[in-house]
Motif scaffolding. Structure first.
Motif, short mmCIF file in Angstrom:
data_model
loop_
_atom_site.label_atom_id
_atom_site.label_comp_id
_atom_site.label_asym_id
_atom_site.label_seq_id
_atom_site.Cartn_x
_atom_site.Cartn_y
_atom_site.Cartn_z
N ARG A 106 10.54 -8.70 2.13
CA ARG A 106 9.73 -7.64 2.75
C ARG A 106 9.70 -6.68 1.50
N LEU A 108 6.09 -5.21 -0.37
CA LEU A 108 5.99 -3.94 -0.15
C LEU A 108 5.96 -3.21 -1.74
N ILE A 114 2.31 5.41 2.49
CA ILE A 114 2.35 4.35 3.59
C ILE A 114 3.61 3.38 3.33
N LEU A 115 3.02 2.44 2.14
CA LEU A 115 3.93 1.47 1.81
C LEU A 115 5.36 1.78 1.14
N ARG A 148 6.99 4.33 2.09
CA ARG A 148 7.79 4.59 3.10
C ARG A 148 8.20 3.59 3.99
N CYS A 149 7.37 2.51 4.03
CA CYS A 149 7.96 1.06 4.75
C CYS A 149 8.78 0.62 3.90
N GLU A 165 12.17 2.16 4.85
CA GLU A 165 12.83 1.98 6.22
C GLU A 165 13.25 0.41 6.04
N THR A 166 12.68 -0.65 5.47
CA THR A 166 13.13 -1.83 5.33
C THR A 166 14.46 -1.92 4.73
N VAL A 196 14.40 2.57 13.59
CA VAL A 196 14.45 2.75 12.33
C VAL A 196 14.83 3.95 12.06
N TYR A 215 11.53 10.80 2.02
CA TYR A 215 11.22 10.39 3.28
C TYR A 215 10.50 11.26 4.19
N SER A 220 6.55 11.52 4.46
CA SER A 220 5.80 11.51 5.86
C SER A 220 4.60 12.48 6.17
N VAL A 252 1.75 10.60 4.62
CA VAL A 252 1.24 9.32 5.76
C VAL A 252 0.68 9.95 6.84
#
Length: 261
Positions: A58, A62, A80-81, A83-84, A87-88, A162, A188, A192, A195
Motif C-alpha cells: 500500500r 500510494l 490526500i494521498l 497523508r494516507c 497513516e499506512t 488510526v 500531518y 490535514s 485535505v
C-alpha cells in the motif's frame, strides 16, 4: 536555523528530500500476500507477515500515485494521498510495537487476537455490529454466510484507530530526536489543512493574491509550502522497508514458537 538559510535553501532542501525518497522507492518491490481461511487459518506469525506485506504494498502504491500528483501540482489529490501514506506507515509501526509487546508472553490466544486486531481492522464492521446490537437492523435484512453471521453475533470485528497509530509515530520521533515537537505531526497537521475544505485549501489555493506568505526566511509561496508538506510525508517510505523487515522477523519467531517449525 542558519542566517544563510532562505527561500532558495528551503526549495533545494525539498528537492533533496524528494530525491532520497525516489531512490528508496527504486529499491522496493511489492510482496505477494496470501488469503487464509478456516481450511488453512495460518499461524499468528503467518498472518502478521501477511499484514507486513500488505503495508509495504500500500505504501508503494500510494507513493507512486502521489509522486505523479505532486509533480503535476494536483494539490488536493496529492495531499490526500501523502497523508494516507503517513497513516499506512504509522499503522505498520504501531502494529509492530503492539504485537511485539504481546509476543513477550506465551499466550498465543492473546497474541493471535492482537494480530487479528490489525489484520481484520474494519471501522465499518464495528459500526455494523453496533447497529445490529442497537436494533437498527436485523440479520435477516441482509444475506450473510454462516461464518459472517457467526462473527457478527460474536462482535468479532475490531477497529484500529488510526490516530492512535499517528500518536505513537509522533512519540517515537520525539523520543529519538529529543525535540519538543514532532516534525511528522507538523507535516500531518499541515496536510490535514489541505485535505479538508479550509481557508488553506480554498482561499490560499484558489485566490492568487493569497498564495504568498511572509515567513522568517522570506516570502514562501503556498505552492512551495504544500510541495514541502507532501514531500516530507512521502519521505516516510525511506523507513517503510525497515518496519516491514522487522514485522517479518517477529512473524518468523511467532510462527516457529507456535508451530515448532
Amino acid at each position: 536555523m542558519s542566517e544563510e538559510y532562505g527561500v532558495a535553501e528551503f526549495l533545494a532542501e525539498t528537492e533533496t528530500i524528494h530525491l532520497a525518497s525516489l531512490r528508496a522507492r527504486a529499491g522496493m518491490a511489492k510482496r505477494l500476500g496470501r488469503a487464509y481461511g478456516r481450511a488453512a487459518p495460518g499461524s499468528a506469525g503467518q498472518l502478521f507477515a501477511n499484514f507486513g506485506r500488505t503495508v509495504n504494498n500500500r505504501v508503494i502504491d500510494l507513493f507512486d500515485d502521489a509522486v505523479l500528483l505532486v509533480d503535476a501540482d494536483r494539490a488536493a489529490s496529492a495531499c490526500i494521498l501523502a497523508r494516507c501514506l503517513m497513516e499506512t506507515h504509522a499503522v505498520g509501526m504501531y502494529a509492530l510495537n503492539e504485537v511485539t509487546k504481546a509476543a513477550e508472553g506465551d499466550d498465543f490466544d492473546r497474541i493471535g487476537k492482537k494480530v487479528l486486531a490489525f489484520v481484520n481492522s474494519s471501522r465499518i464492521k464495528v459500526d455494523e455490529q453496533k447497529s445490529l446490537k442497537g436494533g437498527e437492523y436485523s440479520l435477516n435484512d441482509y444475506y450473510f454466510t454462516d461464518e459472517a453471521r457467526e462473527r457478527m453475533l460474536a462482535e468479532a470485528a475490531q477497529g484500529v484507530h488510526v490516530l492512535n497509530a499517528m500518536r505513537y509515530m509522533f512519540e517515537v520521533e520525539i523520543n529519538l530526536t529529543g525535540h519538543q515537537e514532532s516534525g511528522n505531526e507538523l507535516t500531518y497537521r499541515g496536510l490535514s489543512e489541505w485535505v479538508h475544505p479550509s481557508q488553506t485549501s480554498l482561499l490560499h489555493h484558489y485566490v492568487e493574491d493569497a498564495q504568498g506568505v511572509e515567513t522568517s526566511i522570506g516570502k514562501v509561496c503556498m505552492k512551495d509550502s504544500r510541495r514541502r508538506l507532501c514531500v516530507s510525508a512521502l519521505a516516510l517510505i525511506q523507513n517503510t522497508p525497515s518496519v516491514c523487515s522487522a514485522i517479518e522477523e517477529v512473524s518468523d519467531i511467532l510462527h516457529r514458537r507456535q508451530t515448532g517449525r
